[in-house]
Write a protein that holds these residues in place. Structure first.
Motif, PDB file in Angstrom:
ATOM      1  N   ALA A 238       0.828  -1.209   0.000  1.00  0.00           N
ATOM      2  CA  ALA A 238       0.000   0.000   0.000  1.00  0.00           C
ATOM      3  C   ALA A 238       0.859   1.254   0.000  1.00  0.00           C
ATOM      4  O   ALA A 238       0.553   2.239  -0.675  1.00  0.00           O
ATOM      5  CB  ALA A 238      -0.934  -0.006   1.210  1.00  0.00           C
ATOM      6  N   LEU A 239       1.974   1.249   0.758  1.00  0.00           N
ATOM      7  CA  LEU A 239       2.860   2.408   0.787  1.00  0.00           C
ATOM      8  C   LEU A 239       3.491   2.669  -0.574  1.00  0.00           C
ATOM      9  O   LEU A 239       3.787   3.816  -0.920  1.00  0.00           O
ATOM     10  CB  LEU A 239       3.953   2.210   1.842  1.00  0.00           C
ATOM     11  N   ARG A 240       3.706   1.632  -1.348  1.00  0.00           N
ATOM     12  CA  ARG A 240       4.264   1.814  -2.702  1.00  0.00           C
ATOM     13  C   ARG A 240       3.187   2.234  -3.696  1.00  0.00           C
ATOM     14  O   ARG A 240       3.498   2.512  -4.857  1.00  0.00           O
ATOM     15  CB  ARG A 240       4.922   0.512  -3.172  1.00  0.00           C
ATOM     16  N   GLY A 241       1.940   2.277  -3.242  1.00  0.00           N
ATOM     17  CA  GLY A 241       0.862   2.670  -4.135  1.00  0.00           C
ATOM     18  C   GLY A 241       0.413   1.574  -5.067  1.00  0.00           C
ATOM     19  O   GLY A 241      -0.293   1.841  -6.044  1.00  0.00           O
ATOM     20  N   GLU A 242       0.776   0.322  -4.765  1.00  0.00           N
ATOM     21  CA  GLU A 242       0.421  -0.781  -5.658  1.00  0.00           C
ATOM     22  C   GLU A 242      -1.043  -1.195  -5.493  1.00  0.00           C
ATOM     23  O   GLU A 242      -1.653  -1.688  -6.443  1.00  0.00           O
ATOM     24  CB  GLU A 242       1.339  -1.968  -5.376  1.00  0.00           C
ATOM     25  N   CYS A 243      -1.593  -1.023  -4.312  1.00  0.00           N
ATOM     26  CA  CYS A 243      -2.976  -1.434  -4.065  1.00  0.00           C
ATOM     27  C   CYS A 243      -3.465  -0.749  -2.800  1.00  0.00           C
ATOM     28  O   CYS A 243      -2.675  -0.177  -2.035  1.00  0.00           O
ATOM     29  CB  CYS A 243      -3.080  -2.955  -3.918  1.00  0.00           C
ATOM     30  N   ALA A 244      -4.763  -0.791  -2.611  1.00  0.00           N
ATOM     31  CA  ALA A 244      -5.337  -0.264  -1.378  1.00  0.00           C
ATOM     32  C   ALA A 244      -5.091  -1.254  -0.241  1.00  0.00           C
ATOM     33  O   ALA A 244      -4.934  -2.456  -0.454  1.00  0.00           O
ATOM     34  CB  ALA A 244      -6.830  -0.011  -1.556  1.00  0.00           C
ATOM     35  N   LEU A 245      -5.047  -0.712   0.970  1.00  0.00           N
ATOM     36  CA  LEU A 245      -4.839  -1.554   2.149  1.00  0.00           C
ATOM     37  C   LEU A 245      -6.191  -2.058   2.643  1.00  0.00           C
ATOM     38  O   LEU A 245      -7.094  -1.274   2.922  1.00  0.00           O
ATOM     39  CB  LEU A 245      -4.143  -0.754   3.244  1.00  0.00           C
TER      40      LEU A 245
END
Length: 695
Positions: A459-466
């Motif tokens: 999520a921190l890398r912006g790959e997916c929502a948490l």
């Protein structure tokens, strides 16, 4: 007063005297009488005399030219003074016209014959205009009334001469005449000045613009003496200097015109800045009496300028501002400092409003506070918005408290984290625990930590929502299930900027889910233990559940029937193979009208196409008073029907035997006739169901 003829005589006298002397010498040389030893010097004397005459003539012409230049310079200065005087009068007249409705309440002071002497209350506004008319070191523009009293701050005190008589300028202006004097007249100090004056009947005052004669002609006189000296030796130099003086005169006039235009523009900008300012502007004297307000003041407070002038700003005071605020205000501005703050005032109609106020002191030439200028902005809309925001924040916190939601966020550029007290409590941390990733991870159940770290990093890398659920251990050893959701904000380049999320405790929900699952399992066991087939239907006739007995009777697996339309699946044909319309189906009719129905014998079709003889009951299902479907309970009656049919055949055969017997015969069970023949009925008049005890 210095006359023009005297000044001309003083200018031309040296040249005329020199010329007379040179002419006398020349005549004596031309009529020598008897020859003398000095006759040898006669040509040189004549030449000297001629040169002297030429120089005298040149000097005379130069003096005349200088005199004309001086007159032109005086004329230019007079025009400039008149222009300045007219500009100040025009500015005052514009201000007077714009504030006419404010001045109408002022009673003018008039003479017996109706001439306006002055407008009381106007003096306070005049100083700002006459200061624009200052030029040079001694130039001054001031206003005076019919008594000759100065109405504006000036280096002059009264405009009376030392003996008490009016000066020429004042005497002329008080007669209603406008004029200009560039030759010079003595003011009350006995100092020669030049000036321009005018009398305004509409304003009821006179305006004078004066400048010391010495300063006015200083540039001219500073050049005149060297020119006169140079003319004695070099006429060409004198002519050049004359041209320079002419050029200087033109430049001086252009410079003064530019100065007047600049000051006039500044004056107009000042007036426009005050009158058109979107802020409320109030000018008071040192005692707090209102001297000027702009239109915005009237729009905000509801008081017209006429109603506000002369009043104290306390007419706007409400009871919502503490007295200490006003004490601090006056202490600050009387100390010469600017005060900033917020006040709750009251409009003319009684409504209260909030204003952001700045008050600054204004000092006079002596450095003493003479006025105060206040600028205020209406904060009513802002205060209402802040109140609505606080109410929304309160409602938000109440909703979050009721929902048990904890909020958290992180600035990924600065690695700064924040969480509220609710989130800290969810983790089993103190409410004031500083937010940090490490503090949160330390509370995770060891078995859940790897999955949480992986999901959080993605999520921190912006790959997916948490979106994750995990267990935390509180200091008391208890375990709690926490569900967390979060979204990452990316910049234009797709790089993560921040992440925001919410979390809530699912422990009780988990316990409830477990209880529901247990109840469902228990219900499923009960349903599966039943010998009858049980099928649940939604309002569209689709199968919502099916117990094991129903699936086995119909030859399906239970999962195969879920969501399938029941009528089309097992009830679409009659026993003879003809089409069975859904509208005629008892099950569908119960879904439509909500009536309970029992069917003693009907055909359902198995998956393999064989018929299943059943009896069934259809019962509607309601929730909160609303029909949501129906339950079908059926059982296989093929064996029972077969037995019943066998019994019917045996009974028919027995009845046939009894009917063929010539004897009266009957079969009883517990004293009740169950079978009999015609002969028995005819003999004993007893039928099936009668008791044999009465025979």
């Amino acid at each position: 007063m210095i006359s023009l003829s005297l000044m001309t005589l003083l200018i031309w006298l040296p040249a005329l005297g020199l010329g007379a002397v040179l002419v006398t010498l020349l005549l004596r040389q031309l009529n020598p009488g008897t020859a003398t030893p000095q006759d040898r010097r006669r040509p040189r004397l004549i030449s000297f005399t001629l040169v002297g005459l030429f120089l005298a003539l040149a000097l005379t012409l130069a003096m005349h030219g200088l005199h004309q230049i001086e007159q032109e310079v005086r004329g230019h200065l007079g025009e400039t003074l008149q222009s300045i005087n007219a500009s100040v009068e025009q500015a005052m007249q514009i201000w007077h016209d714009n504030h006419l409705h404010e001045l109408e309440r002022i009673t003018p002071m008039s003479t017996a014959d109706g001439h306006v002497l002055a407008l009381p209350g106007l003096q306070q506004e005049l100083g700002q205009f006459t200061r624009i008319g200052r030029i040079g070191k001694t130039g001054e523009t001031y206003a005076f009334d019919r008594d000759g009293t100065v109405l504006t701050p000036s280096r002059f005190a009264p405009v009376y001469a030392p003996d008490g008589s009016l000066t020429r300028m004042a005497a002329s202006a008080l007669l209603g005449k406008s004029g200009v004097d560039t030759m010079g007249y003595l003011d009350y100090r006995g100092v020669p000045v030049i000036g321009a004056w005018t009398w305004s009947e509409s304003l009821g005052l006179g305006l004078a613009t004066e400048m010391d004669l010495a300063e006015a002609l200083e540039p001219y006189r500073a050049l005149r003496d060297p020119v006169l000296g140079a003319l004695l030796g070099v006429i060409l130099l004198a002519l050049g200097l004359t041209a320079a003086l002419l050029s200087f005169g033109r430049r001086a006039r252009v410079r003064l015109d530019q100065l007047v235009a600049t000051r006039t523009r500044e004056l107009r900008k000042y007036v426009q800045a005050v009158e058109q300012n979107p802020l409320c502007i109030v000018v008071t004297d040192r005692d707090g009496r209102i001297e000027h307000v702009n239109p915005t003041f009237s729009q905000v407070t509801g008081y017209s300028a006429a109603e506000a002038l002369g009043e104290n700003p306390r007419l706007l005071k409400s009871d919502n501002t503490p007295p200490e605020t006003y004490q601090d205000l006056w202490a600050t501005i009387l100390a010469g400092h600017t005060w900033h703050g917020e006040l709750c005032n009251r409009r003319k109609n009684g409504e209260t409003y909030w204003t952001s106020l700045s008050i600054a002191p204004v000092s006079d030439e002596a450095g003493q506070i003479s006025h105060f200028v206040g600028m205020a902005q209406d904060l009513t809309a802002t205060k209402h918005a802040e109140s609505a925001l606080r109410a929304a924040e309160t409602a938000r916190n109440l909703a979050l408290d009721a929902a048990g939601l904890g909020l958290w966020s992180g600035d990924l550029r600065t690695n700064t984290w924040h969480w509220d007290a609710r989130f800290a409590l969810l983790l089993g941390l103190p409410e004031d625990q500083p937010a940090s990733v490490q503090a949160g991870l330390a509370r995770l159940h060891p078995e859940d930590r790897p999955a949480v770290e992986a999901a959080f990093a993605a999520a921190l890398r912006g790959e997916c929502a948490l979106n994750i659920e995990y267990r935390v251990r509180w200091p008391d050893g208890s375990e709690h299930y926490i569900a967390t959701r979060g979204n990452t904000v990316l910049d234009a380049q797709g790089l993560p900027l921040r992440i925001d999320g919410a979390a809530y405790d699912r422990t009780e929900l988990r316990r409830a889910e477990a209880e529901i699952a247990s109840a469902r399992e228990h219900n499923a066991l009960i349903l599966d233990s039943a010998g009858e087939g049980i099928i649940g239907l939604d309002m569209h006739g689709g199968v919502t559940f099916c117990n094991r007995a129903a699936a086995e009777l119909l030859g399906y697996r239970a999962a195969e029937l879920i969501s399938r339309p029941l009528h089309q699946t097992i009830h679409s044909r009659r026993a003879d193979g003809s089409l069975f319309h859904q509208a005629d189906c008892p099950m569908n009719r119960t879904l439509v009208d909500g009536q309970r129905r029992e069917v003693n014998e009907d055909i359902l079709w198995r998956q393999d196409g064989s018929a299943l003889l059943v009896e069934y009951v259809v019962v509607p299902v309601h929730k909160h008073g609303k029909r949501i479907g129906a339950v079908l309970v059926f059982k296989d009656i093929a064996e029972r029907v077969s037995v019943q049919r066998t019994l019917h055949a045996v009974r028919a055969q027995l009845q046939e035997i009894l009917d063929s017997s010539p004897l009266s015969a009957a079969i009883t069970v517990a004293g009740v006739i169950r079978f009999t023949n015609r002969s028995f009925y005819e003999t004993f008049a007893r039928a099936i169901g009668d008791s044999v005890r009465t025979i």
